[in-house]
Scaffold this motif. Structure first.
Motif, PDB file in Angstrom:
ATOM      1  N   ALA A 161       0.017   7.597   3.548  1.00 18.85           N
ATOM      2  CA  ALA A 161      -0.936   8.400   4.330  1.00 18.85           C
ATOM      3  C   ALA A 161      -1.529   9.590   3.583  1.00 18.85           C
ATOM      4  CB  ALA A 161      -0.311   8.860   5.646  1.00 18.85           C
ATOM      5  N   LYS A 162      -1.440   9.611   2.254  1.00 17.58           N
ATOM      6  CA  LYS A 162      -2.038  10.686   1.466  1.00 17.58           C
ATOM      7  C   LYS A 162      -3.079  10.077   0.522  1.00 17.58           C
ATOM      8  CE  LYS A 162      -1.059  14.245  -1.904  1.00 17.58           C
ATOM      9  NZ  LYS A 162      -0.120  14.725  -2.900  1.00 17.58           N
ATOM     10  N   LEU A 163      -4.319  10.578   0.580  1.00 16.24           N
ATOM     11  CA  LEU A 163      -5.369  10.076  -0.305  1.00 16.24           C
ATOM     12  C   LEU A 163      -4.995  10.290  -1.756  1.00 16.24           C
ATOM     13  CD1 LEU A 163      -8.596  11.257   1.518  1.00 16.24           C
ATOM     14  CD2 LEU A 163      -7.763   8.924   1.287  1.00 16.24           C
ATOM     15  N   VAL A 164      -5.250   9.271  -2.579  1.00 16.68           N
ATOM     16  CA  VAL A 164      -4.907   9.325  -4.001  1.00 16.68           C
ATOM     17  C   VAL A 164      -6.021   8.708  -4.833  1.00 16.68           C
ATOM     18  CG1 VAL A 164      -2.409   9.257  -3.590  1.00 16.68           C
ATOM     19  CG2 VAL A 164      -3.674   7.118  -3.919  1.00 16.68           C
ATOM     20  N   GLN A 165      -5.975   8.982  -6.117  1.00 15.51           N
ATOM     21  CA  GLN A 165      -6.890   8.367  -7.077  1.00 15.51           C
ATOM     22  C   GLN A 165      -6.304   7.028  -7.540  1.00 15.51           C
ATOM     23  OE1 GLN A 165      -9.906   9.746  -7.821  1.00 15.51           O
ATOM     24  NE2 GLN A 165      -9.348  11.300  -6.313  1.00 15.51           N
ATOM     25  N   HIS A 166      -7.103   6.247  -8.221  1.00 20.55           N
ATOM     26  CA  HIS A 166      -6.653   4.930  -8.671  1.00 20.55           C
ATOM     27  C   HIS A 166      -5.572   4.993  -9.739  1.00 20.55           C
ATOM     28  CE1 HIS A 166     -10.234   2.339  -7.122  1.00 20.55           C
ATOM     29  NE2 HIS A 166      -9.784   3.181  -6.207  1.00 20.55           N
ATOM     30  N   ASP A 167      -5.394   6.137 -10.387  1.00 17.94           N
ATOM     31  CA  ASP A 167      -4.337   6.239 -11.399  1.00 17.94           C
ATOM     32  C   ASP A 167      -3.010   6.711 -10.795  1.00 17.94           C
ATOM     33  OD1 ASP A 167      -5.065   8.874 -10.899  1.00 17.94           O
ATOM     34  OD2 ASP A 167      -5.272   9.424 -13.001  1.00 17.94           O
ATOM     35  N   ALA A 168      -2.955   6.858  -9.475  1.00 14.58           N
ATOM     36  CA  ALA A 168      -1.730   7.316  -8.804  1.00 14.58           C
ATOM     37  C   ALA A 168      -0.621   6.279  -8.916  1.00 14.58           C
ATOM     38  CB  ALA A 168      -2.016   7.607  -7.337  1.00 14.58           C
ATOM     39  N   SER A 169       0.583   6.769  -9.125  1.00 13.23           N
ATOM     40  CA  SER A 169       1.756   5.918  -9.234  1.00 13.23           C
ATOM     41  C   SER A 169       2.156   5.365  -7.875  1.00 13.23           C
ATOM     42  CB  SER A 169       2.915   6.719  -9.820  1.00 13.23           C
ATOM     43  OG  SER A 169       4.108   5.968  -9.754  1.00 13.23           O
ATOM     44  N   LEU A 170       2.617   4.126  -7.879  1.00 11.31           N
ATOM     45  CA  LEU A 170       3.113   3.488  -6.665  1.00 11.31           C
ATOM     46  C   LEU A 170       4.608   3.730  -6.458  1.00 11.31           C
ATOM     47  CD1 LEU A 170       1.213   0.105  -6.924  1.00 11.31           C
ATOM     48  CD2 LEU A 170       0.752   1.975  -5.342  1.00 11.31           C
ATOM     49  N   ALA A 171       5.253   4.460  -7.357  1.00 11.77           N
ATOM     50  CA  ALA A 171       6.680   4.744  -7.227  1.00 11.77           C
ATOM     51  C   ALA A 171       6.941   5.441  -5.893  1.00 11.77           C
ATOM     52  CB  ALA A 171       7.162   5.606  -8.381  1.00 11.77           C
ATOM     53  N   GLY A 172       7.846   4.909  -5.114  1.00 19.42           N
ATOM     54  CA  GLY A 172       8.187   5.497  -3.829  1.00 19.42           C
ATOM     55  C   GLY A 172       7.233   5.166  -2.698  1.00 19.42           C
ATOM     56  N   ALA A 173       6.228   4.337  -2.972  1.00 16.33           N
ATOM     57  CA  ALA A 173       5.249   3.993  -1.942  1.00 16.33           C
ATOM     58  C   ALA A 173       5.837   2.981  -0.962  1.00 16.33           C
ATOM     59  CB  ALA A 173       3.991   3.421  -2.575  1.00 16.33           C
ATOM     60  N   HIS A 174       5.706   3.279   0.310  1.00 16.06           N
ATOM     61  CA  HIS A 174       6.105   2.340   1.354  1.00 16.06           C
ATOM     62  C   HIS A 174       4.877   1.651   1.930  1.00 16.06           C
ATOM     63  CE1 HIS A 174      10.166   3.877   1.285  1.00 16.06           C
ATOM     64  NE2 HIS A 174       9.668   5.102   1.331  1.00 16.06           N
ATOM     65  N   THR A 175       3.773   2.416   1.996  1.00 18.14           N
ATOM     66  CA  THR A 175       2.529   1.898   2.554  1.00 18.14           C
ATOM     67  C   THR A 175       1.361   2.332   1.680  1.00 18.14           C
ATOM     68  OG1 THR A 175       3.427   2.117   4.788  1.00 18.14           O
ATOM     69  CG2 THR A 175       1.054   1.856   4.602  1.00 18.14           C
ATOM     70  N   VAL A 176       0.483   1.381   1.398  1.00 17.62           N
ATOM     71  CA  VAL A 176      -0.764   1.670   0.697  1.00 17.62           C
ATOM     72  C   VAL A 176      -1.895   1.233   1.604  1.00 17.62           C
ATOM     73  CG1 VAL A 176      -2.234   1.062  -1.265  1.00 17.62           C
ATOM     74  CG2 VAL A 176       0.209   1.416  -1.614  1.00 17.62           C
ATOM     75  N   ALA A 177      -2.835   2.127   1.847  1.00 17.91           N
ATOM     76  CA  ALA A 177      -4.023   1.800   2.635  1.00 17.91           C
ATOM     77  C   ALA A 177      -5.220   1.708   1.694  1.00 17.91           C
ATOM     78  CB  ALA A 177      -4.262   2.870   3.686  1.00 17.91           C
ATOM     79  N   LEU A 178      -6.001   0.672   1.870  1.00 19.92           N
ATOM     80  CA  LEU A 178      -7.212   0.475   1.069  1.00 19.92           C
ATOM     81  C   LEU A 178      -8.396   0.427   2.006  1.00 19.92           C
ATOM     82  CD1 LEU A 178      -5.898  -2.298  -1.348  1.00 19.92           C
ATOM     83  CD2 LEU A 178      -6.044   0.170  -1.781  1.00 19.92           C
ATOM     84  N   PHE A 179      -9.448   1.169   1.667  1.00 19.67           N
ATOM     85  CA  PHE A 179     -10.604   1.210   2.546  1.00 19.67           C
ATOM     86  C   PHE A 179     -11.847   1.552   1.744  1.00 19.67           C
ATOM     87  CE2 PHE A 179      -8.008   4.968   2.713  1.00 19.67           C
ATOM     88  CZ  PHE A 179      -8.875   6.012   2.484  1.00 19.67           C
ATOM     89  N   PRO A 180     -13.000   1.083   2.230  1.00 19.45           N
ATOM     90  CA  PRO A 180     -14.261   1.423   1.586  1.00 19.45           C
ATOM     91  C   PRO A 180     -14.673   2.827   1.981  1.00 19.45           C
ATOM     92  CG  PRO A 180     -14.653   0.040   3.480  1.00 19.45           C
ATOM     93  CD  PRO A 180     -13.161   0.169   3.354  1.00 19.45           C
ATOM     94  N   PRO A 181     -15.687   3.380   1.319  1.00 20.51           N
ATOM     95  CA  PRO A 181     -16.180   4.693   1.712  1.00 20.51           C
ATOM     96  C   PRO A 181     -16.647   4.660   3.159  1.00 20.51           C
ATOM     97  CG  PRO A 181     -17.544   3.748  -0.037  1.00 20.51           C
ATOM     98  CD  PRO A 181     -16.450   2.786   0.252  1.00 20.51           C
ATOM     99  N   MET A 182     -16.386   5.723   3.859  1.00 21.15           N
ATOM    100  CA  MET A 182     -16.776   5.818   5.263  1.00 21.15           C
ATOM    101  C   MET A 182     -18.007   6.709   5.394  1.00 21.15           C
ATOM    102  SD  MET A 182     -14.605   4.065   6.793  1.00 21.15           S
ATOM    103  CE  MET A 182     -12.922   3.565   6.988  1.00 21.15           C
ATOM    104  N   THR A 183     -18.778   6.434   6.401  1.00 24.53           N
ATOM    105  CA  THR A 183     -19.921   7.291   6.705  1.00 24.53           C
ATOM    106  C   THR A 183     -19.717   7.899   8.073  1.00 24.53           C
ATOM    107  OG1 THR A 183     -21.174   5.453   7.642  1.00 24.53           O
ATOM    108  CG2 THR A 183     -21.510   5.933   5.294  1.00 24.53           C
ATOM    109  N   GLY A 184     -20.255   9.044   8.254  1.00 21.23           N
ATOM    110  CA  GLY A 184     -20.130   9.710   9.551  1.00 21.23           C
ATOM    111  C   GLY A 184     -21.141   9.180  10.536  1.00 21.23           C
ATOM    112  N   GLY A 185     -20.983   9.557  11.764  1.00 23.29           N
ATOM    113  CA  GLY A 185     -21.973   9.083  12.726  1.00 23.29           C
ATOM    114  C   GLY A 185     -21.660   9.494  14.114  1.00 23.29           C
TER     115      GLY A 185
END
Length: 83
Positions: A59-83
């Motif tokens: 649940a914490k935004l990260v860059q693509h070079d972020a380590s997966l060590a200790g990761a329980h959940t990874v969320a992947l999503f496209p850029p969002m737009t407001g509205g």
């Protein structure tokens, strides 16, 4: 590890989440995106423009070079737009 897919990634992959066991060489978000694309043609197409894909680890935004060590959940999503 649980991977969550949102917005058009969910639609293109026809799933909202999956549980995976990663090989040892998959150590970062970038590695994960490569691994997902290599194992599935639909994922390869959905993740073609990887620079657009946003990621969060535990649940914490990260860059693509972020380590997966200790990761329980990874969320992947496209850029969002407001509205």
């Amino acid at each position: 590890m649980k991977i969550l897919y949102f917005a058009w990634l969910r639609e293109r992959l026809n799933k909202g989440e999956e549980d995976v066991t990663l090989p040892p060489e998959v150590a970062t978000i970038a590695n994960l995106l490569d691994w997902l694309a290599d194992r599935d043609e639909a994922a390869a197409l959905a993740l073609e423009k990887r620079s657009l894909i946003k990621a969060a680890i535990n649940a914490k935004l990260v860059q693509h070079d972020a380590s997966l060590a200790g990761a329980h959940t990874v969320a992947l999503f496209p850029p969002m737009t407001g509205g």
